[in-house]
Design a protein around this motif. Structure first.
Motif, mmCIF file in Angstrom:
data_model
loop_
_atom_site.group_PDB
_atom_site.id
_atom_site.type_symbol
_atom_site.label_atom_id
_atom_site.label_comp_id
_atom_site.label_asym_id
_atom_site.label_seq_id
_atom_site.Cartn_x
_atom_site.Cartn_y
_atom_site.Cartn_z
ATOM 1 N N HIS A 22 -158.705 67.396 -35.841
ATOM 2 C CA HIS A 22 -157.322 67.757 -36.181
ATOM 3 C C HIS A 22 -156.342 67.048 -35.234
ATOM 4 O O HIS A 22 -155.352 66.448 -35.678
ATOM 5 C CB HIS A 22 -157.170 69.278 -36.077
ATOM 6 C CG HIS A 22 -155.789 69.790 -36.339
ATOM 7 N ND1 HIS A 22 -155.454 70.460 -37.492
ATOM 8 C CD2 HIS A 22 -154.655 69.718 -35.603
ATOM 9 C CE1 HIS A 22 -154.166 70.789 -37.445
ATOM 10 N NE2 HIS A 22 -153.656 70.350 -36.305
ATOM 11 N N HIS A 41 -153.527 63.787 -35.694
ATOM 12 C CA HIS A 41 -152.120 63.690 -35.279
ATOM 13 C C HIS A 41 -151.849 62.334 -34.647
ATOM 14 O O HIS A 41 -150.834 61.707 -34.897
ATOM 15 C CB HIS A 41 -151.756 64.786 -34.273
ATOM 16 C CG HIS A 41 -151.456 66.105 -34.920
ATOM 17 N ND1 HIS A 41 -150.469 66.265 -35.867
ATOM 18 C CD2 HIS A 41 -152.018 67.325 -34.765
ATOM 19 C CE1 HIS A 41 -150.436 67.514 -36.256
ATOM 20 N NE2 HIS A 41 -151.366 68.189 -35.618
ATOM 21 N N HIS A 68 -146.085 68.945 -33.733
ATOM 22 C CA HIS A 68 -146.951 69.084 -34.893
ATOM 23 C C HIS A 68 -146.238 68.708 -36.167
ATOM 24 O O HIS A 68 -145.110 69.075 -36.387
ATOM 25 C CB HIS A 68 -147.442 70.529 -35.009
ATOM 26 C CG HIS A 68 -148.711 70.735 -34.253
ATOM 27 N ND1 HIS A 68 -149.493 71.820 -34.423
ATOM 28 C CD2 HIS A 68 -149.326 69.965 -33.342
ATOM 29 C CE1 HIS A 68 -150.545 71.730 -33.629
ATOM 30 N NE2 HIS A 68 -150.452 70.621 -32.955
ATOM 31 N N HIS A 78 -147.599 68.731 -40.014
ATOM 32 C CA HIS A 78 -148.695 68.869 -40.969
ATOM 33 C C HIS A 78 -148.191 68.507 -42.360
ATOM 34 O O HIS A 78 -147.898 69.355 -43.172
ATOM 35 C CB HIS A 78 -149.265 70.287 -40.923
ATOM 36 C CG HIS A 78 -149.804 70.631 -39.562
ATOM 37 N ND1 HIS A 78 -149.545 71.800 -38.924
ATOM 38 C CD2 HIS A 78 -150.572 69.908 -38.723
ATOM 39 C CE1 HIS A 78 -150.148 71.800 -37.733
ATOM 40 N NE2 HIS A 78 -150.770 70.658 -37.596
ATOM 41 N N PHE A 113 -151.499 64.721 -44.119
ATOM 42 C CA PHE A 113 -152.287 65.297 -43.033
ATOM 43 C C PHE A 113 -153.266 66.337 -43.575
ATOM 44 O O PHE A 113 -154.463 66.295 -43.308
ATOM 45 C CB PHE A 113 -151.348 65.936 -41.996
ATOM 46 C CG PHE A 113 -152.056 66.420 -40.766
ATOM 47 C CD1 PHE A 113 -152.066 65.650 -39.613
ATOM 48 C CD2 PHE A 113 -152.726 67.639 -40.755
ATOM 49 C CE1 PHE A 113 -152.731 66.089 -38.477
ATOM 50 C CE2 PHE A 113 -153.396 68.086 -39.627
ATOM 51 C CZ PHE A 113 -153.397 67.307 -38.483
#
Ligand SMILES: [Zn+2]
Length: 214
Positions: free
Chosen positions: A162, A166, A179, A181, A185
């Motif tokens: 994960h 990024h 972050h 998402h 992603f």
């Protein structure tokens, strides 16, 4: 004209100014983080203290990225390009000095399997607590994972994946935020083998850890 106002009018020349803009440099943010908030009739942009010494043209770029995020209305300016170039340079100039043997093994495994070994190793650090299992910060190229996962190889690799994702997708639509998402992603994350099961295991793991603290 204030920096925030300039950023807005250059970004959306046709749009009426219907808010009171303000800008704060905050010591609460690390690296080059930033955020934007609507408070009644005002819009407050907060940039980390580090931004104070950066050229106004680049600051306008990050403020414009924040506006695009807030209003969900796409636009593109030269300042935004300047901002992205700046972040890329910061990222590349960061010395990679921190590592940890378990995280390094996990990083190399995941990098080889899922990224064809194409990702350059970031700083790898272990952190305490379970508030977040892992983080990745682009500006300092630092990937952090909670100590609680060090002996849980399967879960560790999944969280590592994960966070590397990024890094792989970089700052793309990630203005100042740690972050991001995006749909892309999430799609790539769900392609990880048994992603759904691992998500459940992670939640159960966090829950069990928290209960054991009482
Ligand atoms: Zn994330």
């Amino acid at each position: 004209m204030s920096l925030v106002m300039r950023a807005f009018t250059q970004l959306y020349p046709e749009a009426p100014l219907t808010f009171i803009p303000s800008l704060e440099y905050s010591g609460q943010f690390k690296g080059y983080r930033a955020n934007i908030r609507r408070r009644g009739s005002s819009i407050v942009v907060r940039l980390s203290k580090q931004w104070e010494n950066i050229s106004e043209d680049i600051q306008i770029g990050i403020i414009q990225e924040l506006f695009v995020k807030l209003f969900k209305k796409k636009a593109h300016t030269l300042n935004m390009d300047l901002y992205h170039n700046f972040m890329r340079a910061v990222h590349e100039a960061v010395p990679k000095t921190q590592s940890h043997p378990v995280l390094q093994e996990s990083f190399q495994r995941v990098n080889r399997f899922y990224f064809d070994g194409m990702i350059e190793q970031p700083n790898l650090i272990v952190k305490e607590g379970l508030r977040t299992l892992g983080t990745y910060e682009y500006g300092t190229d630092t990937l952090a994972i909670t100590a609680a996962l060090l002996e849980k190889t399967r879960l560790l690799d999944y969280v590592m994946f994960h966070e590397i994702l990024h890094k792989a997708l970089k700052y793309k639509s990630n203005a100042g935020r740690q972050h991001s998402h995006t749909t892309e992603f999430r799609k790539r994350e769900q392609a990880y083998p048994h992603a759904e099961l691992l998500e459940k295991e992670l939640h159960a793991f966090v829950r069990s850890k928290q209960l054991s603290w009482f």
